[in-house]
Design a protein around this motif. Sequence first.
Motif, PDB file in Angstrom:
ATOM      1  N   VAL B 250       0.003  -1.120   0.201  1.00 14.55           N
ATOM      2  CA  VAL B 250      -0.230  -0.029  -0.019  1.00 14.55           C
ATOM      3  C   VAL B 250       0.954   1.051  -0.072  1.00 14.55           C
ATOM      4  O   VAL B 250       0.575   2.729  -0.441  1.00 14.55           O
ATOM      5  CB  VAL B 250      -0.439  -0.347   1.164  1.00 14.55           C
ATOM      6  N   HIS B 251       2.101   1.308   0.710  1.00 15.61           N
ATOM      7  CA  HIS B 251       3.047   1.453   0.652  1.00 15.61           C
ATOM      8  C   HIS B 251       2.964   3.149  -0.563  1.00 15.61           C
ATOM      9  O   HIS B 251       2.794   2.849  -1.509  1.00 15.61           O
ATOM     10  CB  HIS B 251       4.509   1.949  -0.178  1.00 15.61           C
ATOM     11  N   ARG B 252       2.475   3.850  -0.192  1.00 18.33           N
ATOM     12  CA  ARG B 252       1.736   5.160  -1.560  1.00 18.33           C
ATOM     13  C   ARG B 252       1.081   5.687  -2.666  1.00 18.33           C
ATOM     14  O   ARG B 252       1.284   6.107  -3.976  1.00 18.33           O
ATOM     15  CB  ARG B 252       3.502   5.432  -2.323  1.00 18.33           C
ATOM     16  N   GLN B 253      -0.034   3.998  -2.335  1.00 14.99           N
ATOM     17  CA  GLN B 253      -0.841   3.919  -3.348  1.00 14.99           C
ATOM     18  C   GLN B 253      -2.327   4.703  -2.994  1.00 14.99           C
ATOM     19  O   GLN B 253      -2.565   4.674  -2.018  1.00 14.99           O
ATOM     20  CB  GLN B 253      -1.233   2.406  -3.449  1.00 14.99           C
ATOM     21  N   ALA B 254      -2.982   4.207  -3.947  1.00 14.02           N
ATOM     22  CA  ALA B 254      -3.872   5.280  -3.685  1.00 14.02           C
ATOM     23  C   ALA B 254      -5.622   4.138  -3.798  1.00 14.02           C
ATOM     24  O   ALA B 254      -6.425   4.137  -4.213  1.00 14.02           O
ATOM     25  CB  ALA B 254      -4.170   6.035  -5.449  1.00 14.02           C
ATOM     26  N   TYR B 255      -5.183   2.986  -2.907  1.00 12.14           N
ATOM     27  CA  TYR B 255      -6.004   2.273  -1.855  1.00 12.14           C
ATOM     28  C   TYR B 255      -5.329   1.984  -0.665  1.00 12.14           C
ATOM     29  O   TYR B 255      -4.471   1.900  -0.256  1.00 12.14           O
ATOM     30  CB  TYR B 255      -6.066   1.190  -3.255  1.00 12.14           C
ATOM     31  N   GLY B 256      -6.291   0.548  -0.311  1.00 10.02           N
ATOM     32  CA  GLY B 256      -5.688   1.031   0.992  1.00 10.02           C
ATOM     33  C   GLY B 256      -5.718  -1.228   0.842  1.00 10.02           C
ATOM     34  O   GLY B 256      -6.050  -2.034  -0.056  1.00 10.02           O
ATOM     35  N   LEU B 257      -5.182  -1.716   2.291  1.00  6.10           N
ATOM     36  CA  LEU B 257      -5.867  -3.060   1.856  1.00  6.10           C
ATOM     37  C   LEU B 257      -6.043  -3.604   3.686  1.00  6.10           C
ATOM     38  O   LEU B 257      -5.091  -3.097   4.174  1.00  6.10           O
ATOM     39  CB  LEU B 257      -3.961  -4.272   1.881  1.00  6.10           C
ATOM     40  N   ARG B 258      -6.984  -4.488   3.335  1.00  6.45           N
ATOM     41  CA  ARG B 258      -7.602  -4.785   4.314  1.00  6.45           C
ATOM     42  C   ARG B 258      -7.740  -5.891   4.879  1.00  6.45           C
ATOM     43  O   ARG B 258      -8.115  -7.050   4.554  1.00  6.45           O
ATOM     44  CB  ARG B 258      -9.605  -4.428   4.612  1.00  6.45           C
ATOM     45  N   VAL B 259      -7.227  -6.370   5.905  1.00  6.44           N
ATOM     46  CA  VAL B 259      -7.028  -7.931   6.301  1.00  6.44           C
ATOM     47  C   VAL B 259      -8.237  -8.502   7.018  1.00  6.44           C
ATOM     48  O   VAL B 259      -8.096  -7.910   8.970  1.00  6.44           O
ATOM     49  CB  VAL B 259      -5.709  -8.207   7.332  1.00  6.44           C
ATOM     50  N   PHE B 260      -8.703  -9.167   7.248  1.00  2.48           N
ATOM     51  CA  PHE B 260      -9.996  -9.754   7.716  1.00  2.48           C
ATOM     52  C   PHE B 260      -9.520 -10.902   9.223  1.00  2.48           C
ATOM     53  O   PHE B 260      -8.580 -11.884   8.838  1.00  2.48           O
ATOM     54  CB  PHE B 260     -10.900 -10.877   7.434  1.00  2.48           C
ATOM     55  N   ASP B 261      -8.891 -10.338  10.279  1.00  5.01           N
ATOM     56  CA  ASP B 261      -8.368 -10.693  11.537  1.00  5.01           C
ATOM     57  C   ASP B 261      -8.275 -12.716  11.540  1.00  5.01           C
ATOM     58  O   ASP B 261      -7.809 -13.538  11.752  1.00  5.01           O
ATOM     59  CB  ASP B 261      -8.910 -10.259  12.671  1.00  5.01           C
ATOM     60  N   VAL B 262      -9.945 -12.914  11.288  1.00  9.26           N
ATOM     61  CA  VAL B 262     -10.468 -14.397  11.133  1.00  9.26           C
ATOM     62  C   VAL B 262     -10.486 -15.223  10.082  1.00  9.26           C
ATOM     63  O   VAL B 262     -10.431 -15.939  10.553  1.00  9.26           O
ATOM     64  CB  VAL B 262     -11.555 -14.242  12.318  1.00  9.26           C
ATOM     65  N   ALA B 263     -10.298 -14.540   8.932  1.00  8.14           N
ATOM     66  CA  ALA B 263      -9.631 -14.962   8.143  1.00  8.14           C
ATOM     67  C   ALA B 263      -8.670 -15.659   7.816  1.00  8.14           C
ATOM     68  O   ALA B 263      -7.840 -16.221   7.132  1.00  8.14           O
ATOM     69  CB  ALA B 263     -10.222 -14.781   6.830  1.00  8.14           C
ATOM     70  N   VAL B 264      -7.444 -14.998   8.382  1.00 10.28           N
ATOM     71  CA  VAL B 264      -6.319 -15.667   8.307  1.00 10.28           C
ATOM     72  C   VAL B 264      -5.649 -16.603   9.284  1.00 10.28           C
ATOM     73  O   VAL B 264      -5.497 -16.767  10.273  1.00 10.28           O
ATOM     74  CB  VAL B 264      -5.091 -14.366   8.959  1.00 10.28           C
ATOM     75  N   PRO B 265      -4.923 -17.652   8.456  1.00 10.70           N
ATOM     76  CA  PRO B 265      -5.372 -19.120   8.917  1.00 10.70           C
ATOM     77  C   PRO B 265      -4.024 -18.806   9.993  1.00 10.70           C
ATOM     78  O   PRO B 265      -2.532 -18.523   9.684  1.00 10.70           O
ATOM     79  CB  PRO B 265      -4.678 -20.161   7.904  1.00 10.70           C
ATOM     80  N   VAL B 266      -3.766 -19.095  11.091  1.00  8.96           N
ATOM     81  CA  VAL B 266      -2.190 -18.976  12.137  1.00  8.96           C
ATOM     82  C   VAL B 266      -2.595 -20.477  12.588  1.00  8.96           C
ATOM     83  O   VAL B 266      -4.213 -20.676  13.067  1.00  8.96           O
ATOM     84  CB  VAL B 266      -2.942 -18.179  13.230  1.00  8.96           C
ATOM     85  N   HIS B 267      -1.477 -20.995  13.015  1.00 16.66           N
ATOM     86  CA  HIS B 267      -1.154 -22.688  13.503  1.00 16.66           C
ATOM     87  C   HIS B 267      -0.973 -22.377  15.174  1.00 16.66           C
ATOM     88  O   HIS B 267      -1.545 -21.653  16.074  1.00 16.66           O
ATOM     89  CB  HIS B 267      -0.269 -23.030  13.135  1.00 16.66           C
ATOM     90  N   GLU B 268      -2.340 -23.267  15.174  1.00 16.96           N
ATOM     91  CA  GLU B 268      -2.491 -23.314  16.971  1.00 16.96           C
ATOM     92  C   GLU B 268      -1.319 -22.918  17.739  1.00 16.96           C
ATOM     93  O   GLU B 268      -1.678 -22.550  18.764  1.00 16.96           O
ATOM     94  CB  GLU B 268      -3.712 -24.690  17.389  1.00 16.96           C
ATOM     95  N   LEU B 269      -0.675 -23.938  17.504  1.00 18.32           N
ATOM     96  CA  LEU B 269       0.558 -23.179  18.108  1.00 18.32           C
ATOM     97  C   LEU B 269       1.665 -22.240  17.904  1.00 18.32           C
ATOM     98  O   LEU B 269       1.871 -21.847  19.130  1.00 18.32           O
ATOM     99  CB  LEU B 269       1.767 -24.687  18.195  1.00 18.32           C
ATOM    100  N   VAL B 270       0.672 -22.228  16.859  1.00 22.31           N
ATOM    101  CA  VAL B 270       2.128 -20.523  16.605  1.00 22.31           C
ATOM    102  C   VAL B 270       1.160 -19.333  17.841  1.00 22.31           C
ATOM    103  O   VAL B 270       1.187 -18.685  17.947  1.00 22.31           O
ATOM    104  CB  VAL B 270       1.996 -20.322  15.352  1.00 22.31           C
TER     105      VAL B 270
END
Lengths: 397, 353
Positions: B250-270
């Motif tokens: 997104v650096h210096r771009q005319a748009y933003g990036l949205r991440v949905f917290d719950v959609a991001v896969p994270v290993h249970e141990l991590v």
Amino acid sequence: MVEATAAPQAGTGFRPDTYKDPELVARLQSRIAELAASVARPVKLMHICGTHEHEMGRYALRDLLPKSVSVLAGPGCPVCVCDNEYINMAIQLSLEPGVILASFGDMLAVPGSIPLAGERRGDVRMSLLDARARGGDVRAVYSAFDAKRIAEQNPDKQVVFFSVGFETTVVAVAAMLKRGVPDNLSIIEANYYTPPATQLLPDLEGFDIEGFILPGHAVTITGLRVYEGLPTRGIACASGGFEPVDVLASIASLLEQIDTGDLTVANPYQRLVKYDGNERAKRELHEVFELAPIRWRGIAEIPASGYKLREPYHHASAARRFAGRLDPLALKGAEHPKGCRCAEVTLGQIQPDECRVFGQLCTPDSPYGPCMVSHEGTCRAWYTYGMHKEQLRVETV
Amino acid sequence: MSRPSDAAPSATTARAASRYDTVRLSHGSGGKLTLELIEELFVATFSNEPLKALTDAAILANPGGRIAFATDSHTVKPAFFPGGDIGRLAVAGTVNDLAVMGATPMYMSAAFLLEEGYDMSELERVVRSMKATADEAGVAIVAGDTKVLERGHGDGVFINTTGVGFLADDVLMGVDQVRPGDKVLVNGTLGDHGIAVMSRREGLDLAIELESDVAPLNGLIEAVRRVAPNVRFMRDVTRGGLAAVANEVVHRQAYGLRVFDVAVPVHELVEQYSEMLGIDPFLAANEGKVLLIVAPEEAEAALGAMKAHPFGREAAIIGDIVKKPEGVALVETAYGSRRVLEMPIEEQLPRIC
């Protein structure tokens, strides 16, 4: 009475997800809205733990509160309230030949009051990282026991553990000392006891906080009884865990108390906190340490708010062991750099973005004051999670 | 391998070990020991024609198109960690740098900086691991160099790899191709490498069953591009984690990036160990992950192609490109609240409490 969760069901074990559950959060959110409407005036609450600020940022919990309810950060960051004297002492000792200085990672970048020679960018002071760059043997450790291990592995060196932190952290240090440590290990006594500081806050001019979210980790040790004086002075209290459900449950509990006028020390974080705390931990703690006056950086010297080693443990005090080798003048110094408003931030008198150097001269990669250094620091949390920016309004295609 | 001037290369077979248990300064001096090391270890293991020729430069076939060229130096502590080692890391890292540009990685060089006294059998394990990873990725290690640093002036082994790949003239990807409405994807759980390596660092020694994700991703990326030819942008997610890549986009771009917290896969141990150590999995390092930005109509196909690949089983659509806020990467929580996803500042260190 608000509790963070229903009683755990038999055989289900600990389920951390429960405390992040969106449905529970939504229910608490509407309960808070109801209570705020009933109170019908602006209410200021305060938490006293850096981890609370961090979690409020990480889950953007302030977004979930009605406009009339604000939550400020109090003196809950051990790194931020740690007095210059101890930071300067750690820096001086780390530069002594034959000394290994072991410290928690958060403490490494905190400037004390020793000027950093050659810097032209304002009132810049030296940190342990600067000491390391100048040849000091500074090592980041995860616990006091790591420092003990380093001492065992380096019998020809003096190992100094920078013991900073609140009630929670000092318990581990007491346990370690009580079980015996190598002769070449000593500690810098920079542990702080929270309750006296919270009792001092209502005396401040213009103080208008109506409720405290008590620090969940610390009250696990001390219990809640030590806070009983606060409701009589007009401050609602509730223990506070760290998951979104915990934090909102504490806020709801405080609003309930304020709404009914029946102020108390409530325990919504009862899954971990007992009213009288952890007796065994308290006993060991008081065998090794006693309460003494200590300076809270930028605030004041507060009586009986610092943990100092009892006489049988004086041999492990770095201040005593190295008394002859420390430069007493260099230990003292102006508390915060010029223009830094960490003291007011720490007392909840201003929000970080009211400080002129915030995000400008003072950023996490080049911190000016202590609150921008640690992840527990209020300024750091605000910067990291963009709490200083306007609410992030999203526009899609 | 730096070629000794007049030594005639002889056919060698992969004899198990060098005559020496440890690396000597002479192994890097260009003399007899250097040649022995090159022939008996590097040439024998990497085993390909351009390398066997032991010429000053490898002469390689050009399949046509544009050239992609990337270099990366590798140091990791410990050198062997759950799920991988510095050898696999060194090959996969450069392969991935080429693949995310849309190139087919083909050739690689490997330069070793060894510390005097380094264990020879460990070096052999590293080299064998490089070969296995190179085979997996379909690249040949065709050139190299060895230097030995005096004891105390190195940290066991440092490896630099430089890679060459080829890409068709019509491949067009970059942040300037990204449009609001595009979908953001990753090929699996984030933070595995960072937490796996940290768990074995001195002072922590967490006995957790978590493996680094280190892997060459060119196969997975090819599979995605077959079904989603209009991938707008790809980048491997390495140090600095998701937060670093999202901010670079997104650096210096005319748009933003949205991440949905719950959609991001994270290993249970991590998840658990990040909480314990006070580390954000979105900032933790990865070595086998790629972030893709794909046109919305191709997102499901791209996701399907990844899920069908061994390195993409837990792939997910984790967010989207938004019109506003511009130039900001943000996280939307499970509760609908929003926060900034800030560029990582420093090395991730465990916190006090």
